[in-house]
Structure formats: C-alpha cells, structure tokens
Design a protein around this motif. Sequence first.
Motif, PDB file in Angstrom:
ATOM      1  N   TYR A 205      38.289  10.409 -29.522  1.00 32.25           N
ATOM      2  CA  TYR A 205      39.179  11.498 -29.150  1.00 32.25           C
ATOM      3  C   TYR A 205      40.191  10.956 -28.152  1.00 32.25           C
ATOM      4  O   TYR A 205      39.831  10.175 -27.263  1.00 32.25           O
ATOM      5  CB  TYR A 205      38.385  12.652 -28.525  1.00 32.25           C
TER       6      TYR A 205
ATOM      7  N   VAL B 141      33.360   8.090 -29.379  1.00 30.58           N
ATOM      8  CA  VAL B 141      32.070   8.746 -29.571  1.00 30.58           C
ATOM      9  C   VAL B 141      31.203   7.881 -30.504  1.00 30.58           C
ATOM     10  O   VAL B 141      29.999   7.753 -30.319  1.00 30.58           O
ATOM     11  CB  VAL B 141      32.258  10.153 -30.180  1.00 30.58           C
TER      12      VAL B 141
ATOM     13  N   PRO C 102      20.010   9.045 -26.357  1.00 29.04           N
ATOM     14  CA  PRO C 102      20.207  10.064 -25.329  1.00 29.04           C
ATOM     15  C   PRO C 102      21.281  11.089 -25.724  1.00 29.04           C
ATOM     16  O   PRO C 102      22.067  10.846 -26.644  1.00 29.04           O
ATOM     17  CB  PRO C 102      20.645   9.277 -24.091  1.00 29.04           C
ATOM     18  N   SER C 103      21.278  12.210 -25.025  1.00 27.13           N
ATOM     19  CA  SER C 103      22.312  13.231 -25.228  1.00 27.13           C
ATOM     20  C   SER C 103      23.688  12.612 -25.061  1.00 27.13           C
ATOM     21  O   SER C 103      23.906  11.835 -24.139  1.00 27.13           O
ATOM     22  CB  SER C 103      22.150  14.337 -24.190  1.00 27.13           C
ATOM     23  N   GLY C 104      24.594  12.925 -25.953  1.00 29.61           N
ATOM     24  CA  GLY C 104      25.957  12.420 -25.836  1.00 29.61           C
ATOM     25  C   GLY C 104      26.149  11.035 -26.426  1.00 29.61           C
ATOM     26  O   GLY C 104      27.251  10.481 -26.371  1.00 29.61           O
ATOM     27  N   SER C 105      25.108  10.462 -27.034  1.00 33.52           N
ATOM     28  CA  SER C 105      25.242   9.094 -27.558  1.00 33.52           C
ATOM     29  C   SER C 105      25.939   9.071 -28.926  1.00 33.52           C
ATOM     30  O   SER C 105      26.227   7.995 -29.447  1.00 33.52           O
ATOM     31  CB  SER C 105      23.872   8.409 -27.635  1.00 33.52           C
ATOM     32  N   GLY C 106      26.167  10.260 -29.514  1.00 34.95           N
ATOM     33  CA  GLY C 106      26.924  10.299 -30.766  1.00 34.95           C
ATOM     34  C   GLY C 106      26.103  10.632 -32.000  1.00 34.95           C
ATOM     35  O   GLY C 106      26.602  10.551 -33.127  1.00 34.95           O
ATOM     36  N   LYS C 107      24.842  11.047 -31.807  1.00 34.39           N
ATOM     37  CA  LYS C 107      23.934  11.288 -32.936  1.00 34.39           C
ATOM     38  C   LYS C 107      24.468  12.349 -33.903  1.00 34.39           C
ATOM     39  O   LYS C 107      24.525  12.126 -35.110  1.00 34.39           O
ATOM     40  CB  LYS C 107      22.546  11.727 -32.417  1.00 34.39           C
ATOM     41  N   SER C 108      24.836  13.506 -33.329  1.00 32.38           N
ATOM     42  CA  SER C 108      25.313  14.595 -34.200  1.00 32.38           C
ATOM     43  C   SER C 108      26.607  14.195 -34.893  1.00 32.38           C
ATOM     44  O   SER C 108      26.813  14.508 -36.074  1.00 32.38           O
ATOM     45  CB  SER C 108      25.564  15.874 -33.392  1.00 32.38           C
ATOM     46  N   THR C 109      27.470  13.508 -34.168  1.00 36.72           N
ATOM     47  CA  THR C 109      28.739  13.070 -34.760  1.00 36.72           C
ATOM     48  C   THR C 109      28.469  12.120 -35.927  1.00 36.72           C
ATOM     49  O   THR C 109      29.071  12.254 -36.996  1.00 36.72           O
ATOM     50  CB  THR C 109      29.623  12.392 -33.699  1.00 36.72           C
TER      51      THR C 109
HETATM   52  P1  ADP Z   1      24.603  13.684 -29.366  1.00 36.54           P
HETATM   53  O1  ADP Z   1      24.348  14.375 -30.661  1.00 36.54           O
HETATM   54  O2  ADP Z   1      24.007  12.314 -29.292  1.00 36.54           O
HETATM   55  O3  ADP Z   1      24.249  14.519 -28.164  1.00 36.54           O
HETATM   56  P2  ADP Z   1      27.369  14.161 -29.991  1.00 36.54           P
HETATM   57  O4  ADP Z   1      27.679  13.450 -31.249  1.00 36.54           O
HETATM   58  O5  ADP Z   1      27.098  15.618 -30.053  1.00 36.54           O
HETATM   59  O6  ADP Z   1      26.174  13.403 -29.281  1.00 36.54           O
HETATM   60  O7  ADP Z   1      28.574  13.956 -28.972  1.00 36.54           O
HETATM   61  C1  ADP Z   1      28.914  12.688 -28.477  1.00 36.54           C
HETATM   62  C2  ADP Z   1      30.074  12.801 -27.530  1.00 36.54           C
HETATM   63  O8  ADP Z   1      31.223  13.269 -28.222  1.00 36.54           O
HETATM   64  C3  ADP Z   1      29.825  13.775 -26.393  1.00 36.54           C
HETATM   65  O9  ADP Z   1      30.049  13.088 -25.197  1.00 36.54           O
HETATM   66  C4  ADP Z   1      30.859  14.839 -26.604  1.00 36.54           C
HETATM   67  O10 ADP Z   1      31.366  15.257 -25.371  1.00 36.54           O
HETATM   68  C5  ADP Z   1      31.930  14.163 -27.435  1.00 36.54           C
HETATM   69  N1  ADP Z   1      32.666  15.101 -28.307  1.00 36.54           N
HETATM   70  C6  ADP Z   1      32.156  15.740 -29.377  1.00 36.54           C
HETATM   71  N2  ADP Z   1      33.083  16.537 -29.947  1.00 36.54           N
HETATM   72  C7  ADP Z   1      34.216  16.389 -29.215  1.00 36.54           C
HETATM   73  C8  ADP Z   1      35.538  16.946 -29.273  1.00 36.54           C
HETATM   74  N3  ADP Z   1      35.874  17.819 -30.231  1.00 36.54           N
HETATM   75  N4  ADP Z   1      36.441  16.546 -28.364  1.00 36.54           N
HETATM   76  C9  ADP Z   1      36.109  15.659 -27.413  1.00 36.54           C
HETATM   77  N5  ADP Z   1      34.899  15.095 -27.300  1.00 36.54           N
HETATM   78  C10 ADP Z   1      33.952  15.463 -28.170  1.00 36.54           C
END
Ligand code: ADP
Length: 225
Positions: free
Chosen positions: A11, A20, A39-46
Amino acid sequence: MLSLQHVSKYYQVGGNKNFVLNDINLEVDEGEFISIMGPSGSGKSTLLNVIGMLDEPSDGYHYFVGNAVHQLKEKQRSALYKQYIGFVFQAYHLIDELTVYENIETPLIYQDYKSSERKAMVADILDRFQIVGKKDLFPAQLSGGQQQLVGIARALIAKPKLLLADEPTGNLNSKQGEEIMTLFRKLNKEDGVTIIQVTHSEKNAEYGSRIIDLLDGKVSSSRKF
Ligand code: ADP
Ligand code: ADP
C-alpha cells in the motif's frame, strides 16, 4: 495446482511502499492441506485472499489450475473462483435472513444450477453433515459450531477443488474446533479437497501436511509432516 512467484502486495503511504506481502514464492500441489501461521499483521489473510483471487497482488506471477491469473480480467478471475474455490470465514458470513437450507443453496443459484439439481445437492450435504434437522432454522438460532458447519457446507456445495479458510475455528471453543479440523482432514484425505487455512493454533495446524510461517510479509519457514 497453484504457484505464486515473486508475489508482493503493498500500500502506498505518502511516498513509501508499505509491504504486506514481500516476494512470496509458493507452490501448492493438488491434495495438500496447508496451514498458514504467523503473528497478527504478518500478511496471512492477505496471502489467503490473493490465493483466492479476492485480492490482487501489486506485483508477481500467479498461476492457478493452468491459468495465468495475473493476466486475467476481473470477470475471468471470478469465473475461475466459482469453478474451483470455496471460502470459509472466521465469522461465518452467513446471511441472517436466509434459513440454513437457503444459505447453503445460494452458491448454486449464482452458478445457474437447475432447481432439481440444487435440491438434490443440498439434501446430500445436509445429510452428510447431519444437519437435516436444522435446515429451516436461521443462523441466529444455531451455536457457533453449527453456524460454521453451515458455512463449510455452503463453501463445499459446488464441489470446489480448493477450500480456503481464514481462521475457521477462531470463534469456536476447542471441542467445536476439533470437530471442524476432523472434518477438514476427512475432506482432504477422503474427498481429495486441497485445503489452505490460516490459523493461530499449532494444534489445528498439525491436522494438515505442511505449515507455512509468515513474518513481516515473507515466508520465514516451511515445515512438512
Ligand atoms: P494477518 O492476517 O496476518 O493479521 P493481514 O493480511 O490481515 O495480516 O494484514 C497485514 C497488514 O496489511 C496489516 O498490517 C494491515 O494493517 C495491512 N493492510 C491490510 N489491508 C490494508 C489496506 N487496505 N490499506 C493499508 N494497509 C492494509
Ligand atoms: P485477521 O487479521 O484475519 O482478522 P488477526 O490476526 O487480527 O486476524 O487475529 C484473529 C484473531 O486471533 C483475533 O481474535 C486475535 O485476537 C487472535 N490472535 C491474534 N494474534 C494471536 C496470537 N498470536 N495468538 C493467539 N491469538 C491471536
């Protein structure tokens, strides 16, 4: 079945790129059951959303069942998704106004199955998941475990080859969680469904055949059983 090569997602924040996912390389064979941890925020969901074509990477090559996804238009990606992918969410994402039966039937309506086919397919999965008795209830009348079972039935109704699940047991107690993982194992071993799940639980991850650990958007390790 699927290959990610040098896949990144970032982003723009001011003049900077906020990564991410950062140069992900991943090969998944048909029949695997993979758990993505980190960990949380490591990019798993993305990462899961990129694999499922719900999110577009900024960079890199993405191949899925013989298609170069990075070259496809939205409409073609959506058709591929419908044909091959089922998605399960942590918070179930059921439609509150529809019954169990109608929730499970929804994807078949979008895919233009005939009414008689829909009836047979829903009846079959209700029976298989032993939730025939719940078919006329609404999501709010079910426990979390039962709602997730409905979410999984809906994800599986059109017989996807790839099941993606983002924290499927995240809202469940440990007994409900074990039941869902036992079901996943069975789907994988007996029905040959390829599964990729995101989980925080090492115990749940070990139901699968490989764990991929993410850290700061990179694969930090890959463990096979
Ligand atoms: P996880 O599933 O491991 O917790 P995510 O994939 O949800 O991680 O998110 C990883 C990072 O991407 C987070 O730090 C989040 O803040 C960032 N992020 C996700 N979507 C957006 C977005 N639309 N704009 C900016 N940052 C984003
Ligand atoms: P998402 O980005 O997919 O929404 P999060 O990474 O924010 O998922 O976390 C999902 C759930 O897991 C949340 O309820 C959170 O409180 C919990 N969680 C987050 N990090 C951990 C951890 N390291 N260990 C256990 N649970 C966690």
